[in-house]
Design a protein around this motif. Structure first.
Motif, mmCIF file in Angstrom:
data_model
loop_
_atom_site.group_PDB
_atom_site.id
_atom_site.type_symbol
_atom_site.label_atom_id
_atom_site.label_comp_id
_atom_site.label_asym_id
_atom_site.label_seq_id
_atom_site.Cartn_x
_atom_site.Cartn_y
_atom_site.Cartn_z
ATOM 1 N N PRO A 1 0.810 -1.226 0.000
ATOM 2 C CA PRO A 1 0.000 0.000 0.000
ATOM 3 C C PRO A 1 0.842 1.275 0.000
ATOM 4 O O PRO A 1 0.500 2.243 -0.675
ATOM 5 C CB PRO A 1 -0.838 -0.103 1.276
ATOM 6 C CG PRO A 1 -0.845 -1.536 1.632
ATOM 7 C CD PRO A 1 0.453 -2.099 1.116
ATOM 8 N N GLN A 2 1.942 1.285 0.736
ATOM 9 C CA GLN A 2 2.786 2.488 0.786
ATOM 10 C C GLN A 2 3.409 2.779 -0.568
ATOM 11 O O GLN A 2 3.520 3.934 -0.969
ATOM 12 C CB GLN A 2 3.842 2.367 1.878
ATOM 13 C CG GLN A 2 3.228 2.459 3.253
ATOM 14 C CD GLN A 2 4.264 2.630 4.349
ATOM 15 O OE1 GLN A 2 5.455 2.533 4.117
ATOM 16 N NE2 GLN A 2 3.784 2.896 5.538
ATOM 17 N N ALA A 3 3.805 1.744 -1.289
ATOM 18 C CA ALA A 3 4.381 1.948 -2.618
ATOM 19 C C ALA A 3 3.338 2.523 -3.571
ATOM 20 O O ALA A 3 3.684 3.210 -4.532
ATOM 21 C CB ALA A 3 4.919 0.629 -3.163
ATOM 22 N N ALA A 4 2.063 2.267 -3.291
ATOM 23 C CA ALA A 4 0.972 2.773 -4.128
ATOM 24 C C ALA A 4 0.435 4.110 -3.614
ATOM 25 O O ALA A 4 -0.598 4.589 -4.081
ATOM 26 C CB ALA A 4 -0.151 1.746 -4.178
ATOM 27 N N GLY A 5 1.124 4.696 -2.630
ATOM 28 C CA GLY A 5 0.699 5.997 -2.117
ATOM 29 C C GLY A 5 -0.403 5.928 -1.082
ATOM 30 O O GLY A 5 -1.042 6.935 -0.774
ATOM 31 N N ARG A 6 -0.646 4.750 -0.533
ATOM 32 C CA ARG A 6 -1.671 4.571 0.501
ATOM 33 C C ARG A 6 -0.976 4.294 1.831
ATOM 34 O O ARG A 6 -0.798 3.159 2.220
ATOM 35 C CB ARG A 6 -2.596 3.404 0.152
ATOM 36 C CG ARG A 6 -3.221 3.469 -1.214
ATOM 37 C CD ARG A 6 -4.345 4.462 -1.210
ATOM 38 N NE ARG A 6 -5.173 4.320 -2.394
ATOM 39 C CZ ARG A 6 -5.343 5.284 -3.278
ATOM 40 N NH1 ARG A 6 -4.735 6.429 -3.118
ATOM 41 N NH2 ARG A 6 -6.120 5.113 -4.314
ATOM 42 N N SER A 7 -0.565 5.358 2.502
ATOM 43 C CA SER A 7 0.267 5.185 3.688
ATOM 44 C C SER A 7 -0.523 5.006 4.974
ATOM 45 O O SER A 7 0.048 4.708 6.014
ATOM 46 C CB SER A 7 1.216 6.377 3.841
ATOM 47 O OG SER A 7 0.471 7.566 4.014
#
Length: 159
Positions: free
Chosen positions: A65-71
């Motif tokens: 998720p963080q790599a996809a901008g969902r932190s």
């Protein structure tokens, strides 16, 4: 979902195949056969059957998720005001249609549903709560827990 409502009982080879595919579903049938000590043809037939029967429900890539901008990930316990079947179904539809909701479970206990929400940041989570939770007149209350650290994430069935 399952195309066939009758399922062939899983045997030991089926379980070994499923365990191997849960580790890496990009294996060729030859590689799969080698890992589970069977033939490629047998593995191909069994995988096809398990897909048709709905045992294997999806072949997906798990994305960080963080790599996809969902932190920000939040776990939200939701209590409904009324447990009428039509209102429960409406809530389920709402959660299925919400792109921020990655998981939703109807549960027993103090909450009626546990919802996992993944968004960009706190501001996006606030928008989600306003639009999907506060705006729903059938939600009595909800409690949010913001995830600080993902300690374990294994979306698999253990055999």
């Amino acid at each position: 979902m399952a195309k066939d409502t009758t399922r062939t009982p899983l045997d030991d080879l089926d379980r070994r195949i499923l365990a191997a595919l849960q580790e890496d579903n990009r294996l060729s049938f030859a590689e799969l056969a080698e890992r589970v000590a069977s033939s490629a043809a047998s593995c191909m037939r069994r995988v096809r059957r398990m897909r048709e029967e709905g045992v294997i429900i999806a072949d997906i890539a798990l994305v960080d998720p963080q790599a996809a901008g969902r932190s920000l990930t939040a776990v939200v316990n939701v209590e409904l005001e009324s447990e009428r079947l039509d209102l429960i179904d409406a809530f389920k539809r709402e959660m299925r249609n919400a792109p921020e909701v990655t998981q939703c479970y109807m549960v027993t206990g103090d909450a009626d549903f546990v919802v996992v929400v993944t968004v960009e940041d706190v501001a996006a989570f606030e928008v989600f709560t306003k639009e999907r939770l506060y705006a729903n007149p059938n939600i009595r209350k909800f409690r949010s827990m913001i995830m600080l650290d993902r300690v374990k994430f294994e979306p698999r069935v253990v055999f």
